[in-house]
Design an enzyme around this catalytic site. Structure first.
Site, short mmCIF file in Angstrom:
data_model
loop_
_atom_site.label_atom_id
_atom_site.label_comp_id
_atom_site.label_asym_id
_atom_site.label_seq_id
_atom_site.Cartn_x
_atom_site.Cartn_y
_atom_site.Cartn_z
CG PHE A 1 -17.82 -3.46 11.21
CD1 PHE A 1 -17.13 -4.32 10.38
CD2 PHE A 1 -17.13 -2.75 12.18
CE1 PHE A 1 -15.75 -4.47 10.51
CE2 PHE A 1 -15.75 -2.90 12.32
CZ PHE A 1 -15.07 -3.76 11.49
NE ARG B 1 -2.85 -2.75 2.99
CZ ARG B 1 -2.08 -3.70 3.50
NH1 ARG B 1 -0.81 -3.45 3.78
NH2 ARG B 1 -2.58 -4.89 3.72
CE LYS C 1 -14.38 -1.64 4.31
NZ LYS C 1 -13.38 -1.08 5.25
N PRO D 1 -20.29 0.72 3.70
CG PRO D 1 -18.56 1.77 4.84
CD PRO D 1 -20.05 1.65 4.81
CD GLN E 1 -20.47 -0.61 7.77
OE1 GLN E 1 -20.32 0.23 8.65
NE2 GLN E 1 -19.50 -1.41 7.39
#
Length: 294
Positions: free
Chosen positions: A269, A168, A209, A226, A265
């Site tokens: 999550f 990354r 996402k 997401p 969400q």
DNA sequence: AACCAGGGTGAGC
DNA sequence: GCTCACCATGGT
């Protein structure tokens, strides 16, 4: 919600449901806050604060006169979360997830801070995201703040890999370069959900996402939903019968929950990740696997 | 030793 | 539009 100034450096926020540990440490929407002896310390947008929970709110040390508005926005203290619950009362799963986590708030972080953190988050786990974000702040930031776009754009790929960023590293450098070169995140935040999403997808390391996370946690876009592996496991099968791919789930949730999608969400999550939700048989409501959140 | 983690990219179709 | 291999790293 009430704000009472106590001194030149501290203020008391009261009359608002807010669980600092859940919101700042455990819910994985922000990764650089620290807790020591019940005091939560964090830096954001050039402001530094130490938060001390109280019975009906919290004390904020390091909050100078004029900074109340920044933290009120950051902690999203003006939104009426109870009203959001009644708005989704028709969906038992969503309602139960919300009511199981009183005090969970969806932060309004500066877009740049959310962008950096969630580029790191790709195909990664929460513990290591926290470790890498901390390393970036300590290694390239000043006074505990996130590294600036210019600082990150000027970093060597080798240096970022040494901090644990892995593949990354180049995403971070190239995205930082675009932001330093005029990609205006604040202007993107002012767009509607769809336009903002399309813009964010142009940044290296940002897909559906990560873009949704930046929009939800860093731009105040409540429609963002997401879809990570936990959400996929948690809602596959009941959120929409025909929704199979992550993309299907994302779209179905957004049309089902509208502006409340993000908070739902975030609740689902956390329930899924903490084992508070039955993943084997999602048709049957939420069920405790453990005594409670830790 | 494979498999997993708040996935994205580029190639090939 | 769609599906795939590949991408680092630390934990189980």
């Amino acid at each position: 919600m009430m704000i009472e100034r106590l001194s030149e450096t501290s203020a008391r926020f009261s009359g608002v449901p807010f669980d600092p540990r859940l919101t700042l440490l455990d819910s994985a929407q922000v990764f650089h806050w620290r807790e020591e002896n019940g005091v939560f310390a964090g830096v954001s947008g050039g402001h530094e604060a130490r938060l001390i929970p109280e019975a009906n709110g919290f004390l904020l040390e390091g909050c100078a006169p004029g900074e109340e508005a920044y933290w009120t926005r950051y902690f999203d203290l003006e939104r009426d979360y109870a009203a959001l619950r009644t708005a989704v009362a028709a969906c038992p799963m969503a309602l139960e997830a919300l009511e199981r986590l009183p005090g969970l708030r969806v932060l309004r972080q500066p877009p740049w801070e959310a962008l950096v953190a969630f580029i790191i988050s790709a195909n990664n786990n929460v513990g290591r995201i926290r470790k890498i974000v901390r390393a970036l702040i300590d290694g390239l930031g000043e006074d505990g703040a996130f590294p600036t776009p210019a600082a990150l754009a000027g970093a060597r790929e080798e240096a970022l890999r040494a901090l644990g960023c892995g593949y990354r590293a180049l995403f971070l450098i190239r995205t930082a370069g675009m932001v330093a070169d005029g990609f205006a995140l604040d202007a993107v935040a002012a767009l509607n959900y769809g336009e903002a999403h399309a813009r964010l997808l142009r940044l290296p390391g940002v897909g559906d996402k990560v873009a949704d996370c930046v929009q939800l946690f860093g731009m105040g876009h409540g429609e963002a939903f997401p879809v990570d592996v936990w959400i996929e496991r948690a809602v596959k099968g009941w959120i929409a019968p025909e929704a199979k791919t992550k993309r299907d789930i994302r779209r179905a949730a957004r049309s089902l929950f509208g502006e409340n999608a993000g908070l739902i969400q975030q609740s689902l999550f956390h329930c899924a990740r903490m084992g508070l939700i039955s993943l084997d048989d999602p048709q049957i409501h939420l069920s405790y696997k453990r005594g409670g959140a830790t």
